[in-house]
Design a protein around this motif. Structure first.
Motif, mmCIF file in Angstrom:
data_model
loop_
_atom_site.group_PDB
_atom_site.id
_atom_site.type_symbol
_atom_site.label_atom_id
_atom_site.label_comp_id
_atom_site.label_asym_id
_atom_site.label_seq_id
_atom_site.Cartn_x
_atom_site.Cartn_y
_atom_site.Cartn_z
ATOM 1 N N LEU A 199 22.241 2.981 -1.441
ATOM 2 C CA LEU A 199 21.164 2.171 -1.986
ATOM 3 C C LEU A 199 21.340 1.909 -3.473
ATOM 4 C CD1 LEU A 199 18.897 1.138 -0.244
ATOM 5 C CD2 LEU A 199 17.412 2.899 -1.195
ATOM 6 N N ARG A 200 21.033 0.681 -3.875
ATOM 7 C CA ARG A 200 21.127 0.337 -5.285
ATOM 8 C C ARG A 200 19.787 -0.196 -5.799
ATOM 9 N NH1 ARG A 200 26.034 -3.519 -6.681
ATOM 10 N NH2 ARG A 200 27.301 -1.655 -6.316
ATOM 11 N N SER A 201 19.198 -1.115 -5.073
ATOM 12 C CA SER A 201 17.909 -1.641 -5.526
ATOM 13 C C SER A 201 16.949 -1.819 -4.351
ATOM 14 C CB SER A 201 18.099 -2.981 -6.223
ATOM 15 O OG SER A 201 18.271 -3.997 -5.254
ATOM 16 N N GLU A 202 15.677 -1.788 -4.675
ATOM 17 C CA GLU A 202 14.653 -1.909 -3.642
ATOM 18 C C GLU A 202 13.664 -3.000 -4.024
ATOM 19 O OE1 GLU A 202 12.873 2.047 -3.054
ATOM 20 O OE2 GLU A 202 14.686 2.824 -3.984
ATOM 21 N N THR A 203 13.434 -3.887 -3.102
ATOM 22 C CA THR A 203 12.393 -4.891 -3.289
ATOM 23 C C THR A 203 11.308 -4.620 -2.273
ATOM 24 O OG1 THR A 203 13.970 -6.558 -4.015
ATOM 25 C CG2 THR A 203 11.855 -7.350 -3.224
ATOM 26 N N ILE A 204 10.173 -4.144 -2.747
ATOM 27 C CA ILE A 204 9.074 -3.828 -1.833
ATOM 28 C C ILE A 204 7.825 -4.542 -2.303
ATOM 29 C CG2 ILE A 204 7.658 -1.997 -0.860
ATOM 30 C CD1 ILE A 204 9.956 -0.260 -0.783
ATOM 31 N N GLU A 205 7.473 -5.571 -1.560
ATOM 32 C CA GLU A 205 6.336 -6.403 -1.933
ATOM 33 C C GLU A 205 5.413 -6.532 -0.737
ATOM 34 O OE1 GLU A 205 8.178 -9.992 -3.378
ATOM 35 O OE2 GLU A 205 9.313 -8.920 -4.902
ATOM 36 N N LEU A 206 4.244 -5.929 -0.867
ATOM 37 C CA LEU A 206 3.287 -5.944 0.226
ATOM 38 C C LEU A 206 2.163 -6.899 -0.116
ATOM 39 C CD1 LEU A 206 3.098 -2.054 0.572
ATOM 40 C CD2 LEU A 206 4.752 -3.625 1.588
ATOM 41 N N THR A 207 1.777 -7.708 0.852
ATOM 42 C CA THR A 207 0.645 -8.585 0.591
ATOM 43 C C THR A 207 -0.496 -8.264 1.540
ATOM 44 O OG1 THR A 207 1.071 -10.393 2.131
ATOM 45 C CG2 THR A 207 2.310 -10.416 0.066
ATOM 46 N N GLY A 208 -1.663 -8.737 1.191
ATOM 47 C CA GLY A 208 -2.844 -8.507 2.004
ATOM 48 C C GLY A 208 -4.075 -8.837 1.201
ATOM 49 N N LEU A 209 -5.143 -8.123 1.473
ATOM 50 C CA LEU A 209 -6.385 -8.372 0.751
ATOM 51 C C LEU A 209 -6.773 -7.140 -0.047
ATOM 52 C CD1 LEU A 209 -8.743 -10.269 3.229
ATOM 53 C CD2 LEU A 209 -7.503 -11.160 1.236
ATOM 54 N N CYS A 210 -7.014 -7.334 -1.338
ATOM 55 C CA CYS A 210 -7.503 -6.223 -2.138
ATOM 56 C C CYS A 210 -8.965 -5.980 -1.771
ATOM 57 C CB CYS A 210 -7.358 -6.522 -3.632
ATOM 58 S SG CYS A 210 -8.462 -7.792 -4.243
ATOM 59 N N SER A 211 -9.478 -4.846 -2.189
ATOM 60 C CA SER A 211 -10.834 -4.481 -1.753
ATOM 61 C C SER A 211 -11.861 -5.495 -2.253
ATOM 62 C CB SER A 211 -11.179 -3.068 -2.231
ATOM 63 O OG SER A 211 -10.999 -2.961 -3.620
ATOM 64 N N SER A 212 -11.686 -5.972 -3.465
ATOM 65 C CA SER A 212 -12.629 -6.950 -3.996
ATOM 66 C C SER A 212 -12.694 -8.189 -3.115
ATOM 67 C CB SER A 212 -12.227 -7.379 -5.406
ATOM 68 O OG SER A 212 -12.147 -6.261 -6.249
ATOM 69 N N CYS A 213 -11.511 -8.674 -2.740
ATOM 70 C CA CYS A 213 -11.492 -9.915 -1.973
ATOM 71 C C CYS A 213 -11.963 -9.709 -0.539
ATOM 72 C CB CYS A 213 -10.111 -10.553 -2.030
ATOM 73 S SG CYS A 213 -9.771 -11.263 -3.653
ATOM 74 N N GLN A 214 -11.785 -8.506 -0.020
ATOM 75 C CA GLN A 214 -12.341 -8.212 1.296
ATOM 76 C C GLN A 214 -13.852 -8.313 1.263
ATOM 77 O OE1 GLN A 214 -10.812 -4.573 3.303
ATOM 78 N NE2 GLN A 214 -9.144 -4.759 1.813
ATOM 79 N N ASN A 215 -14.452 -7.912 0.163
ATOM 80 C CA ASN A 215 -15.895 -7.951 0.013
ATOM 81 C C ASN A 215 -16.407 -9.292 -0.477
ATOM 82 O OD1 ASN A 215 -15.819 -5.252 0.691
ATOM 83 N ND2 ASN A 215 -15.771 -4.574 -1.452
ATOM 84 N N GLY A 216 -15.475 -10.188 -0.740
ATOM 85 C CA GLY A 216 -15.874 -11.495 -1.234
ATOM 86 C C GLY A 216 -16.290 -11.486 -2.688
ATOM 87 N N ASP A 217 -16.051 -10.392 -3.374
ATOM 88 C CA ASP A 217 -16.454 -10.248 -4.786
ATOM 89 C C ASP A 217 -15.928 -11.371 -5.662
ATOM 90 O OD1 ASP A 217 -17.460 -7.930 -3.907
ATOM 91 O OD2 ASP A 217 -16.266 -6.603 -5.197
ATOM 92 N N ASP A 218 -14.638 -11.671 -5.447
ATOM 93 C CA ASP A 218 -13.971 -12.531 -6.422
ATOM 94 C C ASP A 218 -13.834 -13.965 -5.963
ATOM 95 O OD1 ASP A 218 -12.713 -10.647 -8.648
ATOM 96 O OD2 ASP A 218 -12.737 -9.619 -6.733
ATOM 97 N N GLU A 219 -14.423 -14.274 -4.824
ATOM 98 C CA GLU A 219 -14.229 -15.609 -4.282
ATOM 99 C C GLU A 219 -14.535 -16.672 -5.329
ATOM 100 O OE1 GLU A 219 -12.799 -16.188 -1.675
ATOM 101 O OE2 GLU A 219 -13.076 -14.474 -0.334
ATOM 102 N N GLY A 220 -13.539 -17.443 -5.657
ATOM 103 C CA GLY A 220 -13.756 -18.544 -6.583
ATOM 104 C C GLY A 220 -13.790 -18.152 -8.045
ATOM 105 N N GLU A 224 -3.341 0.103 -11.708
ATOM 106 C CA GLU A 224 -4.038 -1.173 -11.580
ATOM 107 C C GLU A 224 -3.529 -2.068 -12.686
ATOM 108 O OE1 GLU A 224 -6.075 -4.215 -10.471
ATOM 109 O OE2 GLU A 224 -6.201 -2.340 -9.355
ATOM 110 N N HIS A 225 -2.613 -2.910 -12.330
ATOM 111 C CA HIS A 225 -1.978 -3.711 -13.368
ATOM 112 C C HIS A 225 -2.894 -4.771 -13.926
ATOM 113 C CE1 HIS A 225 0.261 -7.073 -14.995
ATOM 114 N NE2 HIS A 225 1.102 -6.166 -15.434
ATOM 115 N N SER A 226 -3.488 -5.519 -13.040
ATOM 116 C CA SER A 226 -4.341 -6.593 -13.510
ATOM 117 C C SER A 226 -5.802 -6.208 -13.259
ATOM 118 C CB SER A 226 -3.967 -7.887 -12.815
ATOM 119 O OG SER A 226 -3.631 -7.660 -11.472
ATOM 120 N N ASN A 227 -6.696 -7.040 -13.650
ATOM 121 C CA ASN A 227 -8.099 -6.615 -13.638
ATOM 122 C C ASN A 227 -8.796 -6.906 -12.319
ATOM 123 O OD1 ASN A 227 -8.535 -9.281 -13.546
ATOM 124 N ND2 ASN A 227 -9.975 -9.362 -15.250
ATOM 125 N N ASP A 228 -9.956 -6.346 -12.187
ATOM 126 C CA ASP A 228 -10.760 -6.569 -10.993
ATOM 127 C C ASP A 228 -11.980 -7.407 -11.309
ATOM 128 O OD1 ASP A 228 -9.299 -5.313 -9.079
ATOM 129 O OD2 ASP A 228 -10.234 -3.369 -9.405
#
Lengths: 169, 169
Positions: free
Chosen positions: B145-166, B3-7
Motif C-alpha cells: 500500500l502507498r496511498s488511500e483514497t477514502i471518501e464516504l458520502t451520505g447525509l450529515c446529522s444536520s441535513c437529516q433533520n432538515g436543519d440546513d435546508e437552503g 469537524e472541518h467545516s461548520n454546522d
DNA sequence: AACAAGAATGTTATTTTGTAACATTCTTGT
DNA sequence: ACAAGAATGTTACAAAATAACATTCTTGTT
C-alpha cells in the motif's frame, strides 16, 4: 478478491473472454429484471470496458466506439457510462477518471479497489468487514452513509518483483 | 474526528479563524523544518482553502487569488495546490475535484472523509483501525500500500433533520 | 555589492474531462 | 397507425488540468 485484470505481460495477452461473457450475461439478465434496455451502444461500451485490462477513460472508450461506427460525440459515451454506472455494471475510479467493469454487479456493490501505481492494473475486492466498520464509524457521528469511494494505490506483487516492468503498459 | 467545516447556517457564519491560524502556524513550522518556502501565493492559497466552509475547486481558488491581485492563469493555482498537497497541508477530494485543508498536517496523514451530499460539508477523520485493516488486507494480496483514497458520502446529522435546508449553500 | 544557480512565478496555448440544451429517431403499448 | 416516453444525434460550451518556455526572485558565495 477478484483479479479484474491480468497479471501477464503484453506479450501473452491473456484473454479473459470468459469474464466478459459472464459480465455481459449478468448485465443482460439484470437489465431484463429491472425493465432497462441494454441497447447496442450500452452493450458494446460495457464489453469494451471489460476488454480493457485497466480502467478506461471516457474519451478512450469514445474513440473505440467511434471506430466501430457509433456516434462520436461526448454525450454518447457519457450517457452510456451513466447508464452502466447507475445499473451497477461498472464503477468509476475517481482518482483516475476512468471506468471499470464491476465483477459483482448482481450483489449490492461497493467498489473497493487496489490500483497498482506501476502497471495500473486494478483489483476489486469485496470486504464486508470494512463496509460494516465504515457504516458504524459514520453512524457514531450521526452521519448516514450512502456511498463509499475506496481506492488504494501501491505496488502489486508483480511490479514489486519487477515482473512487469515495461511489459505491462 | 475533526469537524472541518461548520454546522451553522449561512446567517451565523461561524468564523473558525482559530483553526485557520492554527493551520497556518503548523504550515509555517513544517515548511521551515523541511527547508520549503511558504511563499505569498502558497500561504494565501492555504488560507483561502481553510476559509472555505467546503472543499474548494482549483478555479474557485484561482478566482479568489485573482481578486487579490495574484496572477490569474491556471498554472499559478495548480502549482500552489501541488506544493500544498505534497507538503501534506491539504488534501484533494477526488470525487469532487476539490481541495480541503488538512487538520493533521503534522502527523502522517491519510485523508478519510465524510462528505454530506446535501450541504457538501466535509468531516475529516483519522481512524488508525481502518488504516491497519487496509494495509493487512492489501498485504494478503501481496500488494504494498502507498496511498488511500477514502471518501464516504451520505447525509450529515444536520441535513437529516432538515436543519440546513437552503441555508447551507 | 556582484553574480551564478536553482527555485518560483509569468505567459501562452492546449489537452482532458464532462455538461447543457434542443432536435430527431426509435420502441413499445394501445 | 399512433401517441408517449425512451434513447440517441448534434452543436456548443464549461470545467479541470497540463505543457512548454520565458522571466523574475532568492539565496549562498565570492
Amino acid at each position: 478478491m477478484t483479479e479484474h485484470s491480468n497479471d501477464h505481460t503484453s506479450q501473452s495477452e491473456h484473454n479473459h473472454s470468459h469474464c466478459i461473457e459472464q459480465a455481459l450475461e449478468t448485465a443482460e439478465s439484470l437489465c431484463a429484471e429491472h425493465g432497462q434496455r441494454l441497447t447496442k451502444v450500452r452493450r458494446r461500451a460495457l464489453e469494451l470496458i471489460w476488454q480493457s485490462h485497466r480502467p478506461l477513460g471516457a474519451y478512450q472508450l469514445l474513440a473505440k466506439l467511434a471506430e466501430e461506427g457509433f456516434n462520436s460525440a461526448p454525450p454518447t459515451v457519457y450517457r452510456a457510462l451513466e447508464f452502466l454506472l447507475s445499473a451497477g455494471l461498472i464503477h468509476k475510479v475517481e482518482s483516475m477518471n476512468a471506468y471499470l467493469g464491476c465483477a459483482h454487479a448482481d450483489k449490492p456493490h461497493k467498489g473497493y479497489f487496489l490500483i497498482c501505481d506501476e502497471c495500473q492494473n486494478v483489483m476489486e475486492f469485496d470486504y464486508q468487514d470494512i463496509h460494516k466498520i465504515l457504516i458504524d464509524k459514520a453512524a457514531t457521528q450521526g452521519f448516514q452513509l450512502r456511498s463509499e469511494t475506496i481506492e488504494l494505490t501501491g505496488l502489486c506483487s508483480s511490479c514489486q518483483n519487477g515482473d512487469d516492468e515495461g511489459g505491462c503498459k
